[in-house]
Motif scaffolding. Structure first.
Motif, short mmCIF file in Angstrom:
data_model
loop_
_atom_site.label_atom_id
_atom_site.label_comp_id
_atom_site.label_asym_id
_atom_site.label_seq_id
_atom_site.Cartn_x
_atom_site.Cartn_y
_atom_site.Cartn_z
N THR A 145 0.81 -1.22 0.00
CA THR A 145 0.00 0.00 0.00
C THR A 145 0.84 1.27 0.00
N VAL A 146 2.01 1.26 0.66
CA VAL A 146 2.80 2.48 0.83
C VAL A 146 4.22 2.34 0.30
N ILE A 147 4.93 1.30 0.73
CA ILE A 147 6.34 1.17 0.37
C ILE A 147 6.50 0.87 -1.12
N CYS A 148 5.76 -0.12 -1.60
CA CYS A 148 5.90 -0.54 -3.00
C CYS A 148 4.52 -0.70 -3.65
N PRO A 149 3.78 0.41 -3.82
CA PRO A 149 2.45 0.29 -4.42
C PRO A 149 2.49 -0.19 -5.86
N GLU A 150 3.66 -0.10 -6.50
CA GLU A 150 3.81 -0.57 -7.88
C GLU A 150 4.39 -1.98 -7.95
N ALA A 151 4.44 -2.69 -6.84
CA ALA A 151 4.98 -4.05 -6.82
C ALA A 151 4.25 -4.93 -7.83
N GLU A 152 5.00 -5.78 -8.50
CA GLU A 152 4.40 -6.64 -9.52
C GLU A 152 3.48 -7.70 -8.92
N ALA A 153 3.76 -8.10 -7.69
CA ALA A 153 2.93 -9.11 -7.02
C ALA A 153 2.68 -8.67 -5.59
N LYS A 154 1.42 -8.74 -5.15
CA LYS A 154 1.05 -8.37 -3.79
C LYS A 154 0.20 -9.47 -3.17
N ILE A 155 0.59 -9.89 -1.99
CA ILE A 155 -0.16 -10.92 -1.26
C ILE A 155 -0.43 -10.41 0.15
N PHE A 156 -1.67 -10.52 0.59
CA PHE A 156 -2.02 -10.15 1.97
C PHE A 156 -2.34 -11.44 2.72
N VAL A 157 -1.47 -11.77 3.66
CA VAL A 157 -1.59 -13.02 4.42
C VAL A 157 -2.32 -12.73 5.72
N THR A 158 -3.35 -13.50 6.02
CA THR A 158 -4.11 -13.27 7.24
C THR A 158 -4.51 -14.59 7.88
N ALA A 195 0.95 -19.36 -2.11
CA ALA A 195 1.64 -18.10 -2.37
C ALA A 195 2.45 -18.17 -3.66
N ILE A 196 3.16 -19.28 -3.85
CA ILE A 196 3.96 -19.45 -5.07
C ILE A 196 3.06 -19.48 -6.30
N ALA A 197 1.92 -20.16 -6.18
CA ALA A 197 0.99 -20.23 -7.30
C ALA A 197 0.45 -18.84 -7.65
N ALA A 198 0.19 -18.03 -6.64
CA ALA A 198 -0.31 -16.67 -6.88
C ALA A 198 0.73 -15.84 -7.62
N VAL A 199 1.99 -15.94 -7.20
CA VAL A 199 3.06 -15.19 -7.86
C VAL A 199 3.27 -15.70 -9.28
N ASP A 200 3.26 -17.01 -9.45
CA ASP A 200 3.43 -17.59 -10.79
C ASP A 200 2.35 -17.08 -11.75
N ALA A 201 1.12 -17.02 -11.26
CA ALA A 201 0.00 -16.56 -12.12
C ALA A 201 0.23 -15.11 -12.55
N LEU A 202 0.72 -14.28 -11.64
CA LEU A 202 0.99 -12.89 -11.97
C LEU A 202 2.16 -12.76 -12.94
N ARG A 203 3.21 -13.57 -12.73
CA ARG A 203 4.36 -13.54 -13.63
C ARG A 203 3.97 -13.98 -15.04
N GLN A 204 3.14 -15.01 -15.11
CA GLN A 204 2.70 -15.49 -16.41
C GLN A 204 1.82 -14.48 -17.11
N GLY A 205 0.99 -13.78 -16.31
CA GLY A 205 0.14 -12.75 -16.87
C GLY A 205 0.96 -11.61 -17.46
N MET A 206 2.06 -11.25 -16.78
CA MET A 206 2.94 -10.20 -17.29
C MET A 206 3.62 -10.64 -18.58
N SER A 207 4.05 -11.91 -18.62
CA SER A 207 4.73 -12.44 -19.81
C SER A 207 3.77 -12.45 -21.01
N ALA A 208 2.52 -12.83 -20.72
CA ALA A 208 1.54 -12.89 -21.80
C ALA A 208 1.19 -11.50 -22.32
N GLY A 209 1.26 -10.51 -21.36
CA GLY A 209 0.93 -9.15 -21.77
C GLY A 209 2.04 -8.52 -22.57
#
Length: 207
Positions: free
Chosen positions: A112-125, A193-207
């Motif tokens: 939200t503040v430090i890296c709002p442009e981060a390529e992958a964001k996960i909120f663990v609760t 968590a790894i699956a979530a990051v992989d999905a985002l990385r693949q989405g970036m590659s496809a884009g």
């Protein structure tokens, strides 16, 4: 290439364990940003003014064996509400986040503040009761004498303080993947968590 993974969440949700595992999996550098505040909190307990401690913080301060005590954890939460402390630590975290080769940062306001442009964001609760049980068992394992009700009360108190502070309150980023670990073991949480990051990385590659 810089690729930033921001992992946020409340105390004892499992974000530290997940962050280290995700960093290892992708070969990225890892920063537990909570240690920055713990280091400042510990110096405050030693009599140093918090803003002064934050401005003078050095990388070597993060390896202090005393940073994991309950007293330091509470002090860290208190200094984290001071805007000048947060500002003093901002550049350090942002520079780490954009280092070549990728970085994983975990904390409470990374996405939200430090890296709002981060390529992958996960909120663990996880529920307060589950998180307090984890923390209670960790403290017992470290030889700390306490009881579950005390740890639960401290967990809820810290949640309230983190969520209602004026500067960078604890909340998920609008585009964060929410990962509830209440009913997950470590292996399942890491895999999610790894699956979530992989999905985002693949989405970036496809884009």
């Amino acid at each position: 290439m810089a690729f930033t993974i921001a992992i946020d969440g409340p105390a004892a949700a499992g974000k530290g364990t997940l962050s280290r595992a995700v960093a290892d999996h992708f070969g990225y550098a890892h920063l537990d940003t909570g240690l920055l505040y713990r280091a400042v909190g510990k110096r405050m307990l030693d009599g140093v003014e918090p803003i002064e401690a934050a401005r003078a913080l050095m990388a070597g301060d993060l390896s202090d064996d005393g940073l994991r005590s309950p007293e330091v954890a509470q002090a860290a939460s208190k200094v984290a509400v001071i805007p000048e402390v947060r500002a003093a630590l901002l550049d350090f975290q942002r520079a780490f986040a954009r280092r070549d080769g990728g970085a994983v940062l975990d904390g409470r306001d990374i996405g939200t503040v430090i890296c709002p442009e981060a390529e992958a964001k996960i909120f663990v609760t996880a529920s307060a009761e589950v998180r307090a049980r984890r923390r209670f068992e960790e403290l017992l394992g470290n030889g700390t004498e306490t009881d579950f009700d005390t740890v639960l009360a401290e967990t809820r108190e810290r949640d309230e303080r983190d969520a209602t502070r004026a500067d960078a309150p604890l909340r998920p980023a609008a585009d964060a993947v929410i990962l509830d670990t209440s009913a997950l073991d470590v292996g399942a949480a890491v895999a999610a968590a790894i699956a979530a990051v992989d999905a985002l990385r693949q989405g970036m590659s496809a884009g």
